[in-house]
Structure formats: structure tokens, C-alpha cells
Design a protein around this motif. Structure first.
Motif, mmCIF file in Angstrom:
data_model
loop_
_atom_site.group_PDB
_atom_site.id
_atom_site.type_symbol
_atom_site.label_atom_id
_atom_site.label_comp_id
_atom_site.label_asym_id
_atom_site.label_seq_id
_atom_site.Cartn_x
_atom_site.Cartn_y
_atom_site.Cartn_z
ATOM 1 N N VAL A 205 13.852 0.979 -6.200
ATOM 2 C CA VAL A 205 12.990 0.035 -6.271
ATOM 3 C C VAL A 205 12.086 0.487 -7.533
ATOM 4 O O VAL A 205 11.511 1.660 -7.650
ATOM 5 N N ALA A 206 12.143 -0.532 -8.720
ATOM 6 C CA ALA A 206 11.540 -0.344 -9.812
ATOM 7 C C ALA A 206 10.061 -0.935 -9.765
ATOM 8 O O ALA A 206 9.181 -0.358 -10.430
ATOM 9 N N VAL A 207 9.764 -2.031 -9.495
ATOM 10 C CA VAL A 207 8.768 -2.599 -9.416
ATOM 11 C C VAL A 207 8.477 -3.508 -7.951
ATOM 12 O O VAL A 207 9.348 -4.156 -7.506
ATOM 13 N N LEU A 208 7.209 -3.499 -7.365
ATOM 14 C CA LEU A 208 7.043 -4.357 -6.127
ATOM 15 C C LEU A 208 5.635 -4.650 -6.251
ATOM 16 O O LEU A 208 4.603 -3.773 -6.267
ATOM 17 N N GLU A 209 5.513 -6.062 -6.371
ATOM 18 C CA GLU A 209 4.225 -6.553 -6.253
ATOM 19 C C GLU A 209 4.216 -8.008 -5.589
ATOM 20 O O GLU A 209 5.568 -8.475 -5.501
ATOM 21 N N PRO A 210 3.256 -8.595 -5.332
ATOM 22 C CA PRO A 210 3.293 -9.995 -4.594
ATOM 23 C C PRO A 210 4.221 -10.802 -5.378
ATOM 24 O O PRO A 210 3.883 -10.859 -6.635
ATOM 25 N N GLU B 98 0.898 -1.368 0.127
ATOM 26 C CA GLU B 98 -0.032 0.055 0.002
ATOM 27 C C GLU B 98 0.899 1.230 -0.176
ATOM 28 O O GLU B 98 0.572 2.349 -0.708
ATOM 29 N N LEU B 99 2.089 1.116 0.669
ATOM 30 C CA LEU B 99 2.790 2.552 0.837
ATOM 31 C C LEU B 99 3.666 2.682 -0.313
ATOM 32 O O LEU B 99 3.382 3.865 -1.051
ATOM 33 N N TYR B 100 3.906 1.765 -0.948
ATOM 34 C CA TYR B 100 4.646 1.675 -2.509
ATOM 35 C C TYR B 100 3.906 2.225 -3.387
ATOM 36 O O TYR B 100 4.195 3.015 -4.062
ATOM 37 N N ARG B 101 2.619 1.653 -3.393
ATOM 38 C CA ARG B 101 1.574 2.012 -4.664
ATOM 39 C C ARG B 101 1.214 3.600 -4.459
ATOM 40 O O ARG B 101 1.097 4.494 -5.254
ATOM 41 N N MET C 267 3.126 6.036 -2.856
ATOM 42 C CA MET C 267 4.314 6.905 -3.060
ATOM 43 C C MET C 267 4.356 6.950 -4.357
ATOM 44 O O MET C 267 5.170 7.944 -5.125
ATOM 45 N N ARG C 268 4.227 5.965 -5.283
ATOM 46 C CA ARG C 268 4.529 5.726 -6.580
ATOM 47 C C ARG C 268 3.924 6.810 -7.295
ATOM 48 O O ARG C 268 4.216 7.288 -8.413
ATOM 49 N N ARG C 269 2.564 7.257 -6.886
ATOM 50 C CA ARG C 269 1.953 8.259 -7.247
ATOM 51 C C ARG C 269 2.402 9.628 -7.425
ATOM 52 O O ARG C 269 2.210 10.524 -8.131
ATOM 53 N N TRP C 270 3.254 9.900 -6.304
ATOM 54 C CA TRP C 270 3.720 11.260 -6.121
ATOM 55 C C TRP C 270 5.120 11.552 -7.034
ATOM 56 O O TRP C 270 5.879 10.865 -7.401
ATOM 57 N N PRO C 271 5.201 12.846 -7.429
ATOM 58 C CA PRO C 271 6.441 13.005 -8.053
ATOM 59 C C PRO C 271 7.745 12.802 -7.016
ATOM 60 O O PRO C 271 7.796 13.202 -5.886
ATOM 61 N N GLY C 272 8.765 12.065 -7.540
ATOM 62 C CA GLY C 272 9.745 11.564 -6.941
ATOM 63 C C GLY C 272 9.566 10.572 -5.773
ATOM 64 O O GLY C 272 10.327 10.153 -5.073
ATOM 65 N N GLY C 273 8.223 9.935 -5.884
ATOM 66 C CA GLY C 273 7.852 9.017 -5.103
ATOM 67 C C GLY C 273 8.541 7.748 -4.851
ATOM 68 O O GLY C 273 8.846 7.041 -3.813
ATOM 69 N N ALA C 274 9.002 7.108 -6.181
ATOM 70 C CA ALA C 274 9.740 5.820 -6.296
ATOM 71 C C ALA C 274 11.326 6.295 -5.402
ATOM 72 O O ALA C 274 11.647 5.251 -4.817
#
Length: 159
Positions: free
Chosen positions: A40-45, A7-10, A12-19
Motif C-alpha cells: 500500500v503506497a497511499v491510503l486516504e479517504p 489511524e492504523l495506516y498513519r 504504522m507509516r511512521r515506523w521503520p518498515g511500517g508500510a
């Protein structure tokens, strides 16, 4: 129950500079990983992809990416994948790592971590092998690791 790390990753990815910010927060939580400045480029189950730039601080005497820097990248990817994949009632710790250095590592390194089988809820501890392949900019595999994670139930009352 939703996974808090995912949830945190998803979010934060929406924010500018979130990744970038997510990656920095991970290094704050586990400071040793900051030595390789991962992203981190991709994080999923059951999947994590992380990258590391070829910088002087990760270079060996041959001018290639140092073997231990590759191990660090592999452990980071495997750990984040586990954290994002395990059921809420389970925890993990690395128990062992087998590595193969397949060719000289030059340029941006791209690690892909996947478990050999999906993690599951269990009353008994078990080992979970995680395969990590690290590729160079041309897509060639330069490093391969199998990281054995020890997975066990969380003690009652610990979230």
C-alpha cells in the motif's frame, strides 16, 4: 468518528518498515491477496494506491503480469479505499467488476482506486462504483476496472 483503518495506516507509516508491515497485516486479514505481495503506497479517504512487483509468481505464459493478478491488485485497492472512506455505520462487499486489459503489463504495477462519488451514510443500501487504473513504470495505463461495491448500513450492535 475517526476511521480506525486510516489511524492504523498513519501510525504504522511512521515506523521503520511500517508500510511493509501494514501491507502484510492486510494480507493476513485477507490471505488471498498475499499471492500478489502488494504494498500500500497511499491510503486516504476516497483514494488508495497500491503497487505490485512483476515477479515470476504473477507472470503468465507471455512473460507479462497475469490478468487475474491485475484484478487482485484492483480489488485490493478498491476495498482498502472503501474501508478507509465509508462512514462508521456502513459496510461494503464487492458486487461486480468490469475490466479492460489495454496493453501488455510489464514491470511494477501501480493501481489507483477512487470512487465515482464520495461514499455517504444512508438508511438504504446503494451501489458505489470505484474506478481503478493500473499503470506501468512508464505511466501508461495497462488495465482499467470499475468495481461495483454494494454499500449497506451495518446491523445494530456490530462495529
Amino acid at each position: 468518528m475517526p476511521n480506525r483503518l486510516l489511524e492504523l495506516y498513519r501510525r504504522m507509516r511512521r515506523w521503520p518498515g511500517g508500510a511493509w508491515l501494514f501491507s502484510r497485516a492486510g494480507c493476513f486479514r485477507a490471505p488471498y491477496f498475499s499471492s500478489i505481495a502488494p504494498r500500500v503506497a497511499v491510503l486516504e479517504p476516497c483514494r488508495c494506491e497500491a503497487v505490485m512487483e512483476h515477479r515470476r509468481r504473477v507472470t503468465n505464459h507471455l512473460g507479462t503480469v497475469h490478468a487475474i493478478a491485475l484484478c487482485n491488485l484492483a480489488e485490493l485497492a478498491a476495498g482498502l479505499m472503501a474501508e478507509a472512506s465509508l462512514p462508521a455505520g456502513m459496510r461494503w462487499i464487492p458486487r461486480g467488476m468490469e475490466v479492460e486489459y489495454l496493453r501488455k503489463a510489464r514491470g511494477r504495477m501501480h493501481a489507483i482506486a477512487t470512487p465515482d462519488r464520495p461514499p455517504a451514510e444512508s438508511a438504504a443500501p446503494y451501489d458505489l462504483p470505484v474506478t481503478v487504473q493500473v499503470r506501468d513504470p512508464g505511466g501508461g495505463v495497462v488495465f482499467r476496472a470499475v468495481i461495483r461495491l454494494h454499500v449497506s448500513p451495518r446491523p445494530p450492535g456490530r462495529g
